[in-house]
Design a protein around this motif. Structure first.
Motif, short mmCIF file in Angstrom:
data_model
loop_
_atom_site.label_atom_id
_atom_site.label_comp_id
_atom_site.label_asym_id
_atom_site.label_seq_id
_atom_site.Cartn_x
_atom_site.Cartn_y
_atom_site.Cartn_z
N ARG A 115 0.83 -1.20 0.00
CA ARG A 115 0.00 0.00 0.00
C ARG A 115 0.86 1.26 0.00
N LEU A 116 1.89 1.25 0.85
CA LEU A 116 2.76 2.42 0.94
C LEU A 116 3.59 2.60 -0.34
N CYS A 117 4.06 1.52 -0.91
CA CYS A 117 4.81 1.61 -2.17
C CYS A 117 3.93 2.17 -3.28
N ASP A 118 2.70 1.68 -3.36
CA ASP A 118 1.77 2.20 -4.36
C ASP A 118 1.53 3.69 -4.17
N GLU A 119 1.39 4.10 -2.91
CA GLU A 119 1.17 5.52 -2.60
C GLU A 119 2.36 6.36 -3.04
N ILE A 120 3.55 5.90 -2.73
CA ILE A 120 4.77 6.63 -3.11
C ILE A 120 4.93 6.66 -4.62
N GLU A 121 4.65 5.55 -5.26
CA GLU A 121 4.78 5.47 -6.72
C GLU A 121 3.90 6.51 -7.41
N ARG A 122 2.73 6.81 -6.83
CA ARG A 122 1.80 7.77 -7.44
C ARG A 122 2.30 9.22 -7.33
N VAL A 123 3.15 9.52 -6.36
CA VAL A 123 3.58 10.91 -6.18
C VAL A 123 4.99 11.20 -6.71
N VAL A 124 5.76 10.16 -6.99
CA VAL A 124 7.11 10.37 -7.53
C VAL A 124 7.01 10.50 -9.05
N PRO A 125 7.60 11.54 -9.61
CA PRO A 125 7.56 11.70 -11.06
C PRO A 125 8.16 10.47 -11.77
N ALA A 126 7.57 10.10 -12.90
CA ALA A 126 7.97 8.90 -13.63
C ALA A 126 9.46 8.91 -13.98
N ASP A 127 10.00 10.08 -14.32
CA ASP A 127 11.41 10.14 -14.71
C ASP A 127 12.36 9.93 -13.52
N LEU A 128 11.83 10.01 -12.30
CA LEU A 128 12.65 9.78 -11.11
C LEU A 128 12.42 8.40 -10.50
N TRP A 129 11.42 7.68 -11.01
CA TRP A 129 11.09 6.35 -10.47
C TRP A 129 11.97 5.33 -11.20
N PRO A 130 12.95 4.71 -10.51
CA PRO A 130 13.93 3.86 -11.18
C PRO A 130 13.43 2.44 -11.50
N LEU A 131 12.28 2.07 -10.98
CA LEU A 131 11.78 0.71 -11.16
C LEU A 131 10.56 0.70 -12.07
N PRO A 132 10.28 -0.45 -12.69
CA PRO A 132 9.04 -0.53 -13.45
C PRO A 132 7.85 -0.34 -12.50
N THR A 133 6.84 0.35 -12.98
CA THR A 133 5.64 0.51 -12.17
C THR A 133 4.88 -0.81 -12.15
N TYR A 134 3.92 -0.92 -11.26
CA TYR A 134 3.11 -2.13 -11.17
C TYR A 134 2.40 -2.37 -12.50
N ALA A 135 1.85 -1.33 -13.09
CA ALA A 135 1.16 -1.46 -14.38
C ALA A 135 2.13 -1.95 -15.45
N GLU A 136 3.34 -1.42 -15.47
CA GLU A 136 4.33 -1.85 -16.46
C GLU A 136 4.68 -3.33 -16.28
N LEU A 137 4.79 -3.76 -15.04
CA LEU A 137 5.09 -5.17 -14.78
C LEU A 137 3.98 -6.08 -15.28
N LEU A 138 2.74 -5.65 -15.12
CA LEU A 138 1.62 -6.46 -15.57
C LEU A 138 1.58 -6.56 -17.09
N LEU A 139 2.06 -5.54 -17.78
CA LEU A 139 1.99 -5.51 -19.23
C LEU A 139 3.25 -6.05 -19.92
N MET A 140 4.28 -6.42 -19.15
CA MET A 140 5.51 -6.94 -19.73
C MET A 140 5.27 -8.32 -20.33
N ARG A 141 5.99 -8.60 -21.37
CA ARG A 141 5.89 -9.94 -21.99
C ARG A 141 7.19 -10.65 -21.85
#
Length: 69
Positions: free
Chosen positions: A43-69
């Motif tokens: 829950r806390l990771c999801d919350e932080i992921e929503r407020v950190v700008p994408a260009d500063l987030w070094p990991l794939p987002t949860y949505a990106e992980l779900l869509l990876m092949r």
């Protein structure tokens, strides 16, 4: 938020360190302590992921992980 995440991670580590030779007791502990601690970290990771700008987030987002092949 980061301090809360650190505390939640510490709580999860404490919960994970529990051992019990009785499998039923161990599984009860996992259900009552580990799973909720994992949910709080998530829950806390999801919350932080929503407020950190994408260009500063070094990991794939949860949505990106779900869509990876």
């Amino acid at each position: 938020r980061v301090s809360a995440l650190r505390r939640a991670c510490e709580s999860l580590e404490r919960a994970e360190s529990h051992e019990d030779a009785d499998l039923e007791k161990h599984m009860h502990h996992v259900h009552e302590k580990v799973v909720p601690a994992m949910a709080e970290v998530r829950r806390l990771c999801d919350e932080i992921e929503r407020v950190v700008p994408a260009d500063l987030w070094p990991l794939p987002t949860y949505a990106e992980l779900l869509l990876m092949r």
